[in-house]
Structures are given as C-alpha cells and as structure tokens.
Design a protein around this motif. Structure first.
Motif, PDB file in Angstrom:
ATOM      1  N   LYS A 203      -9.831  12.809  -3.740  1.00  0.00           N
ATOM      2  CA  LYS A 203     -10.488  13.374  -2.567  1.00  0.00           C
ATOM      3  C   LYS A 203     -10.965  14.803  -2.843  1.00  0.00           C
ATOM      4  CE  LYS A 203      -7.736  10.760   0.781  1.00  0.00           C
ATOM      5  NZ  LYS A 203      -6.823  10.851   1.936  1.00  0.00           N
TER       6      LYS A 203
ATOM      7  N   SER B   8      -7.964   0.568  -4.369  1.00  0.00           N
ATOM      8  CA  SER B   8      -7.743   0.882  -2.957  1.00  0.00           C
ATOM      9  C   SER B   8      -7.439  -0.420  -2.217  1.00  0.00           C
ATOM     10  CB  SER B   8      -8.981   1.550  -2.369  1.00  0.00           C
ATOM     11  OG  SER B   8     -10.022   0.593  -2.209  1.00  0.00           O
TER      12      SER B   8
ATOM     13  N   THR C 235       1.735   1.197  -9.199  1.00  0.00           N
ATOM     14  CA  THR C 235       0.304   1.228  -8.916  1.00  0.00           C
ATOM     15  C   THR C 235      -0.418   0.086  -9.613  1.00  0.00           C
ATOM     16  OG1 THR C 235       0.414   3.637  -8.739  1.00  0.00           O
ATOM     17  CG2 THR C 235      -1.766   2.672  -9.035  1.00  0.00           C
TER      18      THR C 235
ATOM     19  N   THR D 125      -0.658  11.236  -3.964  1.00  0.00           N
ATOM     20  CA  THR D 125      -1.297  12.534  -3.978  1.00  0.00           C
ATOM     21  C   THR D 125      -2.620  12.473  -4.729  1.00  0.00           C
ATOM     22  OG1 THR D 125       0.887  13.567  -3.988  1.00  0.00           O
ATOM     23  CG2 THR D 125      -0.969  14.963  -4.614  1.00  0.00           C
TER      24      THR D 125
ATOM     25  N   ALA E 170      -9.978   3.808  -6.129  1.00  0.00           N
ATOM     26  CA  ALA E 170      -9.367   4.935  -5.421  1.00  0.00           C
ATOM     27  C   ALA E 170      -9.747   6.196  -6.185  1.00  0.00           C
ATOM     28  CB  ALA E 170      -7.847   4.774  -5.368  1.00  0.00           C
TER      29      ALA E 170
ATOM     30  N   VAL F  31       0.852  -1.190   0.000  1.00  0.00           N
ATOM     31  CA  VAL F  31       0.000   0.000   0.000  1.00  0.00           C
ATOM     32  C   VAL F  31       0.886   1.238   0.000  1.00  0.00           C
ATOM     33  CG1 VAL F  31      -1.742   1.312   1.279  1.00  0.00           C
ATOM     34  CG2 VAL F  31      -1.870  -1.175   1.201  1.00  0.00           C
ATOM     35  N   ALA F  32       0.526   2.235  -0.804  1.00  0.00           N
ATOM     36  CA  ALA F  32       1.267   3.497  -0.854  1.00  0.00           C
ATOM     37  C   ALA F  32       0.277   4.659  -0.820  1.00  0.00           C
ATOM     38  CB  ALA F  32       2.122   3.575  -2.118  1.00  0.00           C
ATOM     39  N   ASN F  33       0.726   5.789  -0.268  1.00  0.00           N
ATOM     40  CA  ASN F  33      -0.078   7.008  -0.282  1.00  0.00           C
ATOM     41  C   ASN F  33       0.272   7.811  -1.520  1.00  0.00           C
ATOM     42  OD1 ASN F  33      -1.825   7.265   2.086  1.00  0.00           O
ATOM     43  ND2 ASN F  33       0.070   7.065   3.259  1.00  0.00           N
TER      44      ASN F  33
ATOM     45  N   GLY G 270      -4.943   9.222  -2.174  1.00  0.00           N
ATOM     46  CA  GLY G 270      -4.802   8.571  -0.880  1.00  0.00           C
ATOM     47  C   GLY G 270      -4.131   7.217  -1.015  1.00  0.00           C
ATOM     48  N   LYS G 271      -4.626   6.203  -0.312  1.00  0.00           N
ATOM     49  CA  LYS G 271      -3.996   4.894  -0.300  1.00  0.00           C
ATOM     50  C   LYS G 271      -4.393   4.079  -1.524  1.00  0.00           C
ATOM     51  CE  LYS G 271      -3.501   4.492   4.711  1.00  0.00           C
ATOM     52  NZ  LYS G 271      -3.835   3.681   5.918  1.00  0.00           N
TER      53      LYS G 271
END
Length: 328
Positions: free
Chosen positions: A174, A165, A77, A64, A171, A60-62, A67-68
């Motif tokens: 936001k 996600s 990804t 920009t 994902a 899992v990576a955050n 999010g996750k």
C-alpha cells in the motif's frame, strides 16, 4: 505265529489316527507339513481402508504492508505465479520450481474457506496428475523459505511471485504509488486516529510530534544531540515541494536549525519531529513520552491524550523527556 508287540520297531509303530510317532514324542515331518498346509489355507487379513483426505482450508490474514492475504490452515501465506494462467487455469511450476514453491494440493473433499468467496475457489490438474487449488483461476503455492505464519519472503521474488489477495489478485504494498510520487517533497496531511482524533502525519503515514520545551514565538528548537537522535526533526524541503492535505498553508513554515543548518518544518510555530520507536505508519508510541512529547493537531496544538501510547519515562535512552542539549 503271532509277533509280540514289543518286538515291533518304534519307527514302524502306527497310531490309530495313522500318524507316525517320532522320538521324544514329536510329530513326524508329515504332520508338520499338514499343519503348514492348514495355515496357508487361512484367508489373508483385509488391509484397513486409508483415512479420508482432509479438505484444504483457505483463510485470510492481515499482513503489514500488504493488507489482506490468503493463507492455509497453518497461517502460511499463499502465492500466485505470473507465468501461470487463470483463463484457463494452468500451472507452469514443476520439478525444481515445485520444490521451492510447493503447490497447494486439492483433496477429493471440497476446499473449506474462511473469508474467501467460495465461488472463486477451484482446482486444476497438474502435469503429474495431481490436483492443485486455484483462486480466481490462479493456482496457489506456498514458499519453502517462509518459516512462520505471517512471513512474506516470497513477495516479489523474480518479479513474478506475489502473495494472493482474497480475490486471487496480487497483494501489493500500500501507498507505494503515493510515496514514490511525492518523493523528495514535504508532505503534511491529517489522519484520524481512533483515540487521539485528527493528527498530522507525513506522506508515509508517520506521526508528527511537538515538544513542550520548544517555543512557537519565536519558533525555536531545543532538541539536539541524543534528543535529536530519538526525535528526528521533520525536514522542510522548500515551498515548491510542499504538499498539504487538510492543513492550512498559513500555519506551515520552517526554521533553520543551529546545529546542522537544515530546515525544520513548523506547524503554527512549533517545530515538528518523528519518534524513532514508531515502526509502522499510524504508530503513536511517542504520545505523552516524558509528559512533554505530543502528537500534533492540524492547528499545532497537542492531540487530546486518552492514555494511548503514554510512555512516561520510556523515551529512548531513558525517559522523562529531553531538555536543551539532550538533558533529561
């Protein structure tokens, strides 16, 4: 009559072992054939066993804006495809599609996870007989155009491809709903910065700043020309399109700028600005620049300075703060 040994031709001489001797001491073809037969009789070497397949790893990576998101062991990804199905799991991406979106292969070993619920991980057999990793039932893919870890160039492609996600859901960016809902409005809200405490931002999370060379009584701006380019004024779009969160309406007003006639937001009399070097929501790179620029509290005062974002002499185009007319 006994024939002398020297009278026997060399070609007819026979050794005790029955082998015919040839010229120059070489063996006859008959012996070479026997040697070849012995070599052919030797058992073939056994091929070495192929190495055991490495298990697939999900992490899992955050990222920009998103999010996750789920990644592979190289940090790339991983995506899901709306044309696939999760119940039952099925992949519809093959041939040219699979070249652009390589499936994440499932080896015989169990898939390793880091930050992902193992109960959500599975696999599905593809049309070509190979196995593909699934998450929440959705088959996972990489995107061929993602060149480095953290790339999300596949996000939204064809309105069907989305980064996965950790739960297998899409994902999504936001704040999209909030930003679109209040488009064309003046939005002022409070945000708790970990080092500055409560500060003011707009609806997109961009920090609002005040300038010590301005005045609150009467409200006056001194930031023009080059200063205005580095510190864009926060525009006030009218009382009917004002949205406040955690801010007293009595402290909110506006001034009409002398250079372009636009209305600029004020908080407790102080004109509000953005900083051009703030790239992401929550950035406070303008805090303390030139010793005259500060993030703003809900009451219009300077946000407490703890050294975060201090940029003495690093303002755009030079530093030391901008004075009237864009001077330094």
């Amino acid at each position: 009559m006994k024939i002398p040994r020297w009278a026997i031709p060399a070609a007819a001489a026979v050794t005790a072992s029955g082998l015919v001797l040839a010229a120059c001491g070489q063996e006859s073809p008959g012996r070479q054939q026997n040697a070849g037969a012995r070599a052919q009789a030797a058992p073939p070497a056994k091929p070495s066993a192929p190495p055991a397949p490495e298990p697939t790893t999900l992490g899992v990576a955050n990222v920009t804006r998103l999010g996750k998101v789920v990644t592979d062991d190289a940090g790339r990804t991983l995506y899901r495809f709306d044309n696939d199905t999760a119940r039952p799991p099925a992949s519809t991406c093959a041939d040219a599609c699979a070249k652009a979106w390589p499936p994440v292969s499932a080896s015989e070993a169990a898939t390793r996870v880091n930050g992902v619920d193992p109960s959500l991980v599975g696999k599905v057999r593809r049309a070509d007989g190979t196995w593909q990793v699934t998450l929440g039932g959705w088959p996972l893919y990489r995107y061929a155009k993602d060149g480095a870890p953290g790339d999300i160039k596949g996000q939204g492609v064809g309105k069907a491809w989305y980064a996965a996600s950790p739960t297998g859901m899409k994902a999504l960016a936001k704040r999209t709903e909030t930003v679109d809902r209040w488009k064309g409005w003046t939005v002022v809200k409070t945000q708790n910065d970990p080092k500055l405490g409560l500060i003011l931002t707009d609806g997109k999370g961009r920090t609002l700043y005040r300038f010590d060379k301005d005045t609150p009584k009467p409200p006056t701006t001194t930031c023009f020309s080059a200063c205005k380019k580095a510190w864009p004024p926060a525009v006030f779009k009218g009382w009917k399109k004002l949205r406040l969160e955690g801010v007293d309406r009595k402290r909110v007003d506006f001034i009409e700028r002398k250079d372009d006639g636009k209305c600029q937001l004020t908080i407790n009399g102080w004109p509000m600005y953005y900083y051009e070097k703030d790239e992401r929501p929550g950035d406070v790179k303008g805090q303390g620049v030139g010793g005259v620029w500060w993030a703003t509290t809900p009451t219009g005062t300077r946000a407490a300075n703890t050294g975060t974002g201090m940029g003495m002499g690093t303002g755009s185009g030079g530093g030391g703060g901008y004075g009237s007319g864009g001077g330094y």
